[in-house]
Write a protein that holds these residues in place. Structure first.
Motif, PDB file in Angstrom:
ATOM      1  N   VAL A 156       0.862  -1.186   0.000  1.00 34.93           N
ATOM      2  CA  VAL A 156       0.000   0.000   0.000  1.00 34.93           C
ATOM      3  C   VAL A 156       0.894   1.229   0.000  1.00 34.93           C
ATOM      4  O   VAL A 156       1.716   1.405   0.912  1.00 34.93           O
ATOM      5  N   SER A 157       0.751   2.062  -1.020  1.00 34.41           N
ATOM      6  CA  SER A 157       1.573   3.262  -1.150  1.00 34.41           C
ATOM      7  C   SER A 157       0.676   4.491  -1.223  1.00 34.41           C
ATOM      8  O   SER A 157      -0.460   4.422  -1.706  1.00 34.41           O
ATOM      9  N   ILE A 158       1.219   5.619  -0.760  1.00 33.27           N
ATOM     10  CA  ILE A 158       0.471   6.875  -0.769  1.00 33.27           C
ATOM     11  C   ILE A 158       1.310   7.963  -1.420  1.00 33.27           C
ATOM     12  O   ILE A 158       2.526   8.035  -1.222  1.00 33.27           O
ATOM     13  N   GLN A 159       0.630   8.769  -2.211  1.00 30.96           N
ATOM     14  CA  GLN A 159       1.254   9.951  -2.820  1.00 30.96           C
ATOM     15  C   GLN A 159       0.461  11.163  -2.369  1.00 30.96           C
ATOM     16  O   GLN A 159      -0.754  11.228  -2.550  1.00 30.96           O
ATOM     17  N   ILE A 160       1.144  12.127  -1.746  1.00 31.74           N
ATOM     18  CA  ILE A 160       0.482  13.299  -1.186  1.00 31.74           C
ATOM     19  C   ILE A 160       1.298  14.541  -1.525  1.00 31.74           C
ATOM     20  O   ILE A 160       2.526  14.535  -1.402  1.00 31.74           O
ATOM     21  N   ARG A 161       0.615  15.573  -1.979  1.00 35.27           N
ATOM     22  CA  ARG A 161       1.287  16.753  -2.503  1.00 35.27           C
ATOM     23  C   ARG A 161       2.239  17.396  -1.480  1.00 35.27           C
ATOM     24  O   ARG A 161       3.331  17.852  -1.829  1.00 35.27           O
ATOM     25  N   CYS A 162       1.821  17.459  -0.227  1.00 39.43           N
ATOM     26  CA  CYS A 162       2.555  18.229   0.784  1.00 39.43           C
ATOM     27  C   CYS A 162       3.477  17.355   1.628  1.00 39.43           C
ATOM     28  O   CYS A 162       3.779  17.712   2.775  1.00 39.43           O
ATOM     29  N   PHE A 163       3.929  16.225   1.113  1.00 41.77           N
ATOM     30  CA  PHE A 163       4.689  15.290   1.941  1.00 41.77           C
ATOM     31  C   PHE A 163       5.979  15.923   2.466  1.00 41.77           C
ATOM     32  O   PHE A 163       6.360  15.688   3.629  1.00 41.77           O
ATOM     33  N   GLU A 164       6.652  16.747   1.660  1.00 45.20           N
ATOM     34  CA  GLU A 164       7.883  17.390   2.121  1.00 45.20           C
ATOM     35  C   GLU A 164       7.588  18.348   3.276  1.00 45.20           C
ATOM     36  O   GLU A 164       8.377  18.442   4.230  1.00 45.20           O
ATOM     37  N   ASP A 165       6.463  19.078   3.192  1.00 49.94           N
ATOM     38  CA  ASP A 165       6.077  19.942   4.309  1.00 49.94           C
ATOM     39  C   ASP A 165       5.846  19.120   5.569  1.00 49.94           C
ATOM     40  O   ASP A 165       6.279  19.487   6.667  1.00 49.94           O
ATOM     41  N   LEU A 166       5.151  17.996   5.416  1.00 52.07           N
ATOM     42  CA  LEU A 166       4.805  17.172   6.573  1.00 52.07           C
ATOM     43  C   LEU A 166       6.038  16.546   7.217  1.00 52.07           C
ATOM     44  O   LEU A 166       6.088  16.376   8.439  1.00 52.07           O
ATOM     45  N   LEU A 167       7.046  16.205   6.399  1.00 48.41           N
ATOM     46  CA  LEU A 167       8.277  15.645   6.962  1.00 48.41           C
ATOM     47  C   LEU A 167       8.957  16.635   7.900  1.00 48.41           C
ATOM     48  O   LEU A 167       9.551  16.235   8.915  1.00 48.41           O
ATOM     49  N   ARG A 168       8.864  17.923   7.584  1.00 46.86           N
ATOM     50  CA  ARG A 168       9.484  18.932   8.450  1.00 46.86           C
ATOM     51  C   ARG A 168       8.810  19.006   9.810  1.00 46.86           C
ATOM     52  O   ARG A 168       9.410  19.467  10.779  1.00 46.86           O
ATOM     53  N   TYR A 169       7.566  18.552   9.887  1.00 47.29           N
ATOM     54  CA  TYR A 169       6.804  18.658  11.132  1.00 47.29           C
ATOM     55  C   TYR A 169       6.589  17.302  11.809  1.00 47.29           C
ATOM     56  O   TYR A 169       5.665  17.132  12.586  1.00 47.29           O
ATOM     57  N   GLY A 170       7.453  16.346  11.478  1.00 47.32           N
ATOM     58  CA  GLY A 170       7.443  15.096  12.227  1.00 47.32           C
ATOM     59  C   GLY A 170       6.616  13.980  11.640  1.00 47.32           C
ATOM     60  O   GLY A 170       6.258  13.033  12.352  1.00 47.32           O
ATOM     61  N   ALA A 171       6.330  14.024  10.336  1.00 38.72           N
ATOM     62  CA  ALA A 171       5.498  12.975   9.725  1.00 38.72           C
ATOM     63  C   ALA A 171       6.182  11.610   9.775  1.00 38.72           C
ATOM     64  O   ALA A 171       5.517  10.583   9.975  1.00 38.72           O
ATOM     65  N   LYS A 172       7.501  11.591   9.619  1.00 39.84           N
ATOM     66  CA  LYS A 172       8.207  10.302   9.629  1.00 39.84           C
ATOM     67  C   LYS A 172       8.044   9.614  10.966  1.00 39.84           C
ATOM     68  O   LYS A 172       7.800   8.396  11.037  1.00 39.84           O
ATOM     69  N   GLU A 173       8.156  10.374  12.051  1.00 42.60           N
ATOM     70  CA  GLU A 173       8.010   9.793  13.390  1.00 42.60           C
ATOM     71  C   GLU A 173       6.591   9.274  13.614  1.00 42.60           C
ATOM     72  O   GLU A 173       6.391   8.201  14.194  1.00 42.60           O
ATOM     73  N   VAL A 174       5.597  10.035  13.172  1.00 43.87           N
ATOM     74  CA  VAL A 174       4.203   9.603  13.343  1.00 43.87           C
ATOM     75  C   VAL A 174       3.933   8.336  12.550  1.00 43.87           C
ATOM     76  O   VAL A 174       3.307   7.383  13.049  1.00 43.87           O
ATOM     77  N   LEU A 175       4.415   8.270  11.304  1.00 41.22           N
ATOM     78  CA  LEU A 175       4.179   7.095  10.465  1.00 41.22           C
ATOM     79  C   LEU A 175       4.881   5.867  11.027  1.00 41.22           C
ATOM     80  O   LEU A 175       4.326   4.760  11.006  1.00 41.22           O
ATOM     81  N   ASN A 176       6.095   6.045  11.526  1.00 39.13           N
ATOM     82  CA  ASN A 176       6.798   4.908  12.126  1.00 39.13           C
ATOM     83  C   ASN A 176       6.108   4.439  13.397  1.00 39.13           C
ATOM     84  O   ASN A 176       6.064   3.239  13.694  1.00 39.13           O
ATOM     85  N   ARG A 177       5.542   5.373  14.150  1.00 38.05           N
ATOM     86  CA  ARG A 177       4.815   5.005  15.361  1.00 38.05           C
ATOM     87  C   ARG A 177       3.551   4.217  15.037  1.00 38.05           C
ATOM     88  O   ARG A 177       3.226   3.232  15.701  1.00 38.05           O
ATOM     89  N   GLU A 178       2.832   4.627  14.012  1.00 37.73           N
ATOM     90  CA  GLU A 178       1.548   4.009  13.683  1.00 37.73           C
ATOM     91  C   GLU A 178       1.701   2.752  12.829  1.00 37.73           C
ATOM     92  O   GLU A 178       0.884   1.836  12.926  1.00 37.73           O
ATOM     93  N   HIS A 179       2.713   2.704  11.963  1.00 40.18           N
ATOM     94  CA  HIS A 179       2.820   1.602  10.989  1.00 40.18           C
ATOM     95  C   HIS A 179       4.199   0.943  11.011  1.00 40.18           C
ATOM     96  O   HIS A 179       4.566   0.252  10.057  1.00 40.18           O
ATOM     97  N   GLY A 180       4.936   1.122  12.107  1.00 44.71           N
ATOM     98  CA  GLY A 180       6.330   0.688  12.176  1.00 44.71           C
ATOM     99  C   GLY A 180       6.653  -0.680  11.622  1.00 44.71           C
ATOM    100  O   GLY A 180       7.509  -0.810  10.737  1.00 44.71           O
ATOM    101  N   PRO A 181       5.985  -1.761  12.075  1.00 42.83           N
ATOM    102  CA  PRO A 181       6.382  -3.098  11.618  1.00 42.83           C
ATOM    103  C   PRO A 181       6.163  -3.333  10.127  1.00 42.83           C
ATOM    104  O   PRO A 181       6.715  -4.292   9.569  1.00 42.83           O
ATOM    105  N   TYR A 182       5.368  -2.510   9.490  1.00 44.79           N
ATOM    106  CA  TYR A 182       5.008  -2.750   8.088  1.00 44.79           C
ATOM    107  C   TYR A 182       5.672  -1.773   7.122  1.00 44.79           C
ATOM    108  O   TYR A 182       5.470  -1.874   5.911  1.00 44.79           O
TER     109      TYR A 182
END
Length: 318
Positions: free
Chosen positions: A52-78
């Motif tokens: 399952v892959s996602i493409q989102i226009r503002c992904f670079e903006d979201l990375l600056r505000y901690g999106a990677k940490e949130v995604l790893n917290r919610e979907h880490g094992p996968y």
């Protein structure tokens, strides 16, 4: 009024069917979501491994505000390296699913909330910033507080649509969320103002605990000096401001508040279009009623004029 779901219904139904024990099949589907978000569900390796892959226009903006940490917290094992052309991917092995049905259902819902989770990052960061500023402000009186505490944190900008953005600013006593939205037609502006006024009136009449809602066509003071903020002066751009007070900023209420507020723009424009469609249907129905009245008013028999051989005319009842 209709409340939009936070999760992607098509993605959830597809995964729920796969997790229910149905025979594995090849999958290659592209699913659209609000704000131009694209999901790709496929089985590139084998029928039992769903990517399952996602493409989102503002992904670079979201990375600056901690999106990677949130995604790893919610979907880490996968989490797996992103599929080419997409921003984030997770891989689910149908042969290693949780044994309990409740856990499988929860997994399907969590994957369907992928867009909600990635968009939640700047809001969660604003909550944490509010907690920090609140603790610092408690050490001073309002006049003695340092300038950084009085003014609040930086404005977080999420360019989630081509010409529209979400602005989030944390202060020691509130979190302000501002949506910029484009009105292409004059009727949309009118409907938008009426719609926002209903929010204001509802809070004044019965729902005092609701966030404060403001609407204006020029940028609010919170956006002074923020790059890219436009003031056309024509009313084409509207700014909708939500002020979240401490009662909305408790850790217990945080997930639900974040889910609801990030879907506001879609909710707003959906109801503008629904209102226009309803008025058009009423106009067509009224026109049909008028035409029926005109048809009934037409005489059943009309006098017809005929001529004799000599050229005289006379009328004959039909």
């Amino acid at each position: 009024m209709l409340r939009l779901e936070y999760h992607n219904l098509l993605l959830h139904s597809l995964l729920a069917e796969r997790f229910s024990g149905a025979p594995p099949v090849s999958i290659d589907q592209t699913v659209s979501d609000f704000d131009g978000v694209i999901f790709h569900i496929s089985t590139p390796e084998s029928k039992t491994k769903i990517l399952v892959s996602i493409q989102i226009r503002c992904f670079e903006d979201l990375l600056r505000y901690g999106a990677k940490e949130v995604l790893n917290r919610e979907h880490g094992p996968y989490v797996v390296p992103p599929e080419p052309g997409y921003d984030f991917s997770i891989l689910i092995d149908l042969e290693n699913l949780p044994a309990e049905k409740e856990a499988r259902d929860a997994l399907a819902m969590k994957v369907a909330l992928l867009k909600r989770n990635v968009m939640a990052a700047p809001f969660e960061q604003a909550y944490q910033e509010y907690y920090r500023l609140k603790q610092e402000a408690a050490k001073f009186s309002s006049e003695e507080a340092p300038q950084g505490v009085r003014e609040g944190g930086e404005v977080k900008v999420i360019h989630y649509r081509e010409e529209e953005a979400i602005y989030v600013k944390a202060s020691h006593d509130r979190v302000t969320v501002i949506f910029s939205t484009i009105f292409r037609e004059e009727t949309d502006r009118i409907f938008g103002k009426v719609f926002i006024q209903e929010f204001v009136d509802a809070r004044r009449r019965a729902i005092q605990n609701a966030p404060q809602v403001l609407f204006r066509n020029d940028p609010p003071l919170e956006l002074q000096g923020v790059p890219g903020v436009k003031n056309t002066g024509t009313g084409e751009i509207g700014y909708v401001t939500f002020v979240l007070f401490p009662r909305h900023l408790t850790p217990q209420r945080m997930p639900d508040v974040i889910s609801q507020i990030q879907t506001f723009r879609d909710y707003f424009h959906y109801h503008i279009k629904a209102s226009k469609a309803y008025i058009h249907s009423r106009m067509r129905r009224r026109t049909a009623d008028f035409l029926q009245v005109l048809r009934r008013a037409r005489p059943d028999s009309e006098e017809k004029e005929r001529k004799t051989a000599s050229g005289r005319t006379f009328k004959v009842a039909g």
